[in-house]
Scaffold this motif. Structure first.
Motif, short mmCIF file in Angstrom:
data_model
loop_
_atom_site.label_atom_id
_atom_site.label_comp_id
_atom_site.label_asym_id
_atom_site.label_seq_id
_atom_site.Cartn_x
_atom_site.Cartn_y
_atom_site.Cartn_z
N LEU A 247 0.82 -1.20 0.00
CA LEU A 247 0.00 0.00 0.00
C LEU A 247 0.86 1.26 0.00
O LEU A 247 0.68 2.17 -0.80
CB LEU A 247 -0.84 -0.03 1.28
CG LEU A 247 -2.28 0.40 1.20
CD1 LEU A 247 -2.96 -0.27 0.04
CD2 LEU A 247 -2.99 0.06 2.50
N ARG A 248 1.83 1.28 0.90
CA ARG A 248 2.66 2.48 1.05
C ARG A 248 3.52 2.73 -0.17
O ARG A 248 3.65 3.85 -0.63
CB ARG A 248 3.53 2.34 2.29
CG ARG A 248 2.71 2.44 3.56
CD ARG A 248 3.54 2.73 4.77
NE ARG A 248 2.67 2.78 5.95
CZ ARG A 248 2.65 1.86 6.92
NH1 ARG A 248 3.48 0.83 6.87
NH2 ARG A 248 1.83 1.98 7.95
N ARG A 249 4.10 1.66 -0.68
CA ARG A 249 4.96 1.88 -1.83
C ARG A 249 4.15 2.40 -3.01
O ARG A 249 4.54 3.38 -3.67
CB ARG A 249 5.67 0.59 -2.23
CG ARG A 249 6.84 0.86 -3.16
CD ARG A 249 7.49 -0.40 -3.66
NE ARG A 249 6.66 -1.10 -4.63
CZ ARG A 249 7.04 -2.24 -5.24
NH1 ARG A 249 8.20 -2.79 -4.93
NH2 ARG A 249 6.26 -2.81 -6.13
N GLU A 250 3.02 1.79 -3.27
CA GLU A 250 2.23 2.21 -4.43
C GLU A 250 1.60 3.58 -4.21
O GLU A 250 1.52 4.40 -5.13
CB GLU A 250 1.17 1.17 -4.75
CG GLU A 250 1.73 -0.21 -5.04
CD GLU A 250 2.85 -0.19 -6.06
OE1 GLU A 250 2.71 0.49 -7.09
OE2 GLU A 250 3.89 -0.85 -5.83
N ALA A 251 1.16 3.84 -3.00
CA ALA A 251 0.60 5.17 -2.72
C ALA A 251 1.67 6.23 -2.92
O ALA A 251 1.44 7.28 -3.53
CB ALA A 251 0.08 5.22 -1.29
N ARG B 141 4.20 6.08 -4.87
CA ARG B 141 4.45 6.25 -6.31
C ARG B 141 3.36 7.11 -6.95
O ARG B 141 3.65 7.97 -7.78
CB ARG B 141 4.48 4.89 -7.00
CG ARG B 141 5.75 4.12 -6.69
CD ARG B 141 5.75 2.77 -7.37
NE ARG B 141 7.02 2.10 -7.14
CZ ARG B 141 7.28 0.85 -7.52
NH1 ARG B 141 6.35 0.14 -8.15
NH2 ARG B 141 8.46 0.31 -7.30
N LEU B 142 2.13 6.83 -6.57
CA LEU B 142 1.03 7.57 -7.19
C LEU B 142 1.09 9.05 -6.80
O LEU B 142 1.07 9.94 -7.67
CB LEU B 142 -0.30 6.97 -6.73
CG LEU B 142 -1.56 7.74 -7.13
CD1 LEU B 142 -1.57 8.00 -8.62
CD2 LEU B 142 -2.80 6.99 -6.71
N VAL B 143 1.21 9.30 -5.52
CA VAL B 143 1.29 10.69 -5.08
C VAL B 143 2.51 11.36 -5.70
O VAL B 143 2.46 12.51 -6.14
CB VAL B 143 1.36 10.76 -3.54
CG1 VAL B 143 1.63 12.17 -3.07
CG2 VAL B 143 0.04 10.25 -2.94
N GLY B 144 3.61 10.59 -5.74
CA GLY B 144 4.82 11.15 -6.34
C GLY B 144 4.59 11.56 -7.79
O GLY B 144 5.00 12.64 -8.21
N ALA C 266 -1.45 13.05 -14.81
CA ALA C 266 -0.50 12.04 -14.30
C ALA C 266 -1.25 10.94 -13.58
O ALA C 266 -0.92 9.76 -13.69
CB ALA C 266 0.51 12.72 -13.37
N PHE C 267 -2.28 11.32 -12.83
CA PHE C 267 -3.07 10.33 -12.10
C PHE C 267 -3.70 9.32 -13.05
O PHE C 267 -3.54 8.10 -12.88
CB PHE C 267 -4.16 11.03 -11.28
CG PHE C 267 -5.23 10.10 -10.80
CD1 PHE C 267 -4.96 9.21 -9.75
CD2 PHE C 267 -6.49 10.09 -11.37
CE1 PHE C 267 -5.95 8.35 -9.29
CE2 PHE C 267 -7.48 9.22 -10.92
CZ PHE C 267 -7.20 8.34 -9.88
N SER D 6 -1.43 -1.71 -9.08
CA SER D 6 -1.22 -0.73 -8.03
C SER D 6 -2.53 -0.03 -7.70
O SER D 6 -2.92 0.11 -6.54
CB SER D 6 -0.21 0.33 -8.48
OG SER D 6 0.96 -0.30 -8.95
N TRP D 7 -3.21 0.37 -8.75
CA TRP D 7 -4.44 1.10 -8.53
C TRP D 7 -5.51 0.22 -7.86
O TRP D 7 -6.22 0.66 -6.96
CB TRP D 7 -4.99 1.67 -9.85
CG TRP D 7 -6.31 2.34 -9.65
CD1 TRP D 7 -7.50 1.96 -10.18
CD2 TRP D 7 -6.58 3.48 -8.82
NE1 TRP D 7 -8.50 2.80 -9.73
CE2 TRP D 7 -7.96 3.73 -8.91
CE3 TRP D 7 -5.79 4.30 -8.01
CZ2 TRP D 7 -8.57 4.78 -8.22
CZ3 TRP D 7 -6.39 5.34 -7.32
CH2 TRP D 7 -7.76 5.58 -7.43
N ILE D 8 -5.56 -1.00 -8.27
CA ILE D 8 -6.55 -1.88 -7.67
C ILE D 8 -6.27 -2.06 -6.18
O ILE D 8 -7.18 -2.03 -5.35
CB ILE D 8 -6.56 -3.24 -8.40
CG1 ILE D 8 -7.13 -3.05 -9.82
CG2 ILE D 8 -7.42 -4.24 -7.63
CD1 ILE D 8 -7.04 -4.29 -10.66
#
Lengths: 204, 204, 204, 204
Positions: free
Chosen positions: D57-61, D63-66, D89-90, D100-102
DNA sequence: TATGAATGAGGCTTCATTCAT
DNA sequence: TATGAATGAAGCCTCATTCAT
């Protein structure tokens, strides 16, 4: 660091951890970490968890027996003096080397808190029962009562411990009837107690 | 099968298996299988492995204490008679209900065979030492020797058990010096033994 | 009790429990107990846990859609009025039927507390980022600021929710480029917001 | 393989499996197997199933926020440009990193197929209802119809998603009446849509 | 209509232990 | 002498689900 030293150092930690956690709950991981070495070292030097525990057991048992023997040997020729000195050394050892005694005596910590509490409760109930009888016996004897509640408790502990241990003797002496064992124990303890109340005293 | 019955049946098996294997080594799987039911039943009725063990512990402790009390109560008014009857019931219980006693006493079986052997060795060494002193004391006393090797062993077991148990008393009575404890124990046991050798006998 | 009634009663409890615990953590045991019946009844009437959940889902979804439709239908001919009435009914339903909405919306409680917290954190971070941009956009526009922090937060929620939901649309419309979607969403939201700031107001 | 690498590799697989099965249905066994390692490794590196999921969760979040932040930061000073870039970008991230999104969005896959289908049906029904209104609004407006069915669907998704998300906002702002929220949302979306129909266009 | 009793299956977790270096 | 990386095996526990009545 030379092998001998490392080994002793591991055993030192082992005694501490086994005392604190009990055999099963103790983990080799924790022992290795507290000893500041890696797990494979423990296995290299002590073979296995069991090997490590045996090493702890043997070293501490040796020390305890050694203390007893040395004290007994240094107490002259009279056997009662030697016994007295040995017992004295035993109690001193237990008082000073907590962890060693716990490992040798194992118990409590081996089990979960709830279980240990239940065991303690059961034992306490037995103690109370016995201590009650002792107290009654003392006051009944009309011999005055130098012995108070604390003393009755002391005698109860001794008696219960003796009975407990005699179950092993019983197992090794199959011919003996429970009744016979009981009589012997009563004679030893009750006569002794009664005579002590009568003013008979043993001093080293 | 009604709930009550099943529960007792599971506890029956539990006592047997815990006695044979010790708490940790016993597996709920085995207990369920021997009871002829599936694991979930064990959990449904006894909550957890610990719950099952506690149930075993409590039932057997209740039985043991009950036997002691009942015997003591039925033995008249004199405290020494009551104590005698209680002890007698205790030894009879232990002789008849092996597994119950093992579960209550736990020990050896909790640990692997090798470890149990080492523990036994240590205890035996201590016993031998003590028994030797006792024997010497007896022959020294010149009182003739109704007491043979077996008797010395008996006394040694009682004494070692008493000492062992008194370490708990010591812990609960921090003011007491090891030396004081030793003296008390000697007085109780040694005086009793000496007087018994002198022909003083207690009979119910 | 007649079948129809029982079924509704079970579903009532189901909605409550599923809302509180989430699908997986909810146990049929608990639902049966709270419904005051035995487990086999649940299975007799609703087939399975999944069947029960589906029944809950369908009943509550029907109620929600029904509320929306009824409101829309009763609001006259103008579509924006009908949309307005429907949305209004939707929010009212959610406010009044918490458990129903939670079951339909599922989320949070489905996962452990720690996980739900992490999810909430991530979402909050995104919201903050977006709300910041919104606020900036408002002050930049020089149009004065009827919109405060709370409003920006409102817009951010709407925008993020819209984006979130559009990922489903995207999936169902593979030809669409992310860029195209973005442009559309911006046009819809940003233009609307800008015009609102310019004083253009919609009232039912 | 060095620790860092293994950890990332496990997380890679974790994201894939959690996305495919949902948190509960995913088994650590499967993750370990797909990662080509044994289960204990997963626990050594990630602590627990929950720990592993949180790491995913943290890694993908992150990346997304980044991705969002980086895009926004690189898009000049105008806030609407930054918002546009961020949204862009989102959507690009979601399109490219399905799993990741799922995992971040969780949903459907958390539940069984039948349930997920029912949920989807309910949502689709709502969408259809709303999209109908939107279409009607468009034709009613007489402004010609650059917007077709697909567009109406787009707006419906955005609107429903916004409404959905605003239920959270509503919970956090208890003073707000459902009616007030509705009005705000209508103003934002409807005005925007109307003006877009009037030819007002926003371009980056 | 209703239930007390029972289970198959499977999940998470933790060790003691060993390679390969 | 010393270790970082890795695993086989096994245990506790919980569920959804079904008989037999």
């Amino acid at each position: 660091m030379p092998r001998q030293m490392r080994e002793q150092q591991i055993i030192d930690v082992g005694v501490r951890v086994f005392a604190k956690r009990g055999y099963h709950a103790a983990s080799v991981d924790e022992i290795a970490e507290l000893a500041g070495i890696s797990k494979p070292m423990v296995y290299l030097y002590l073979e296995s968890k069991e090997g490590l525990f045996l090493a702890c057991l043997r070293r501490e048992a040796g020390r305890l027996v050694g203390a007893f023997q040395e004290a007994a040997r240094g107490a002259g020729a009279a056997p009662e003096l030697r016994l007295h000195a040995g017992l004295s050394a035993f109690f001193a050892f237990v008082a000073e080397h907590r962890d060693s005694w716990i490992v040798l005596h194992r118990q409590a910590s081996e089990l979960s808190e709830a279980i240990a509490a239940a065991v303690a409760d059961a034992r306490r109930a037995v103690m109370a029962e016995v201590a009650g009888l002792i107290r009654d016996g003392i006051s009944d004897s009309g011999r005055g009562s130098q012995l108070g509640a604390e003393d009755a408790d002391f005698v109860a502990h001794a008696l219960v411990g003796a009975a407990d241990s005699l179950t092993d003797w019983m197992e090794r002496n199959p011919g003996q009837s429970p009744e016979g064992i009981t009589l012997r124990l009563m004679n030893m303890v009750w006569v002794g107690m009664r005579d002590v109340l009568d003013g008979e005293v043993w001093v080293p």
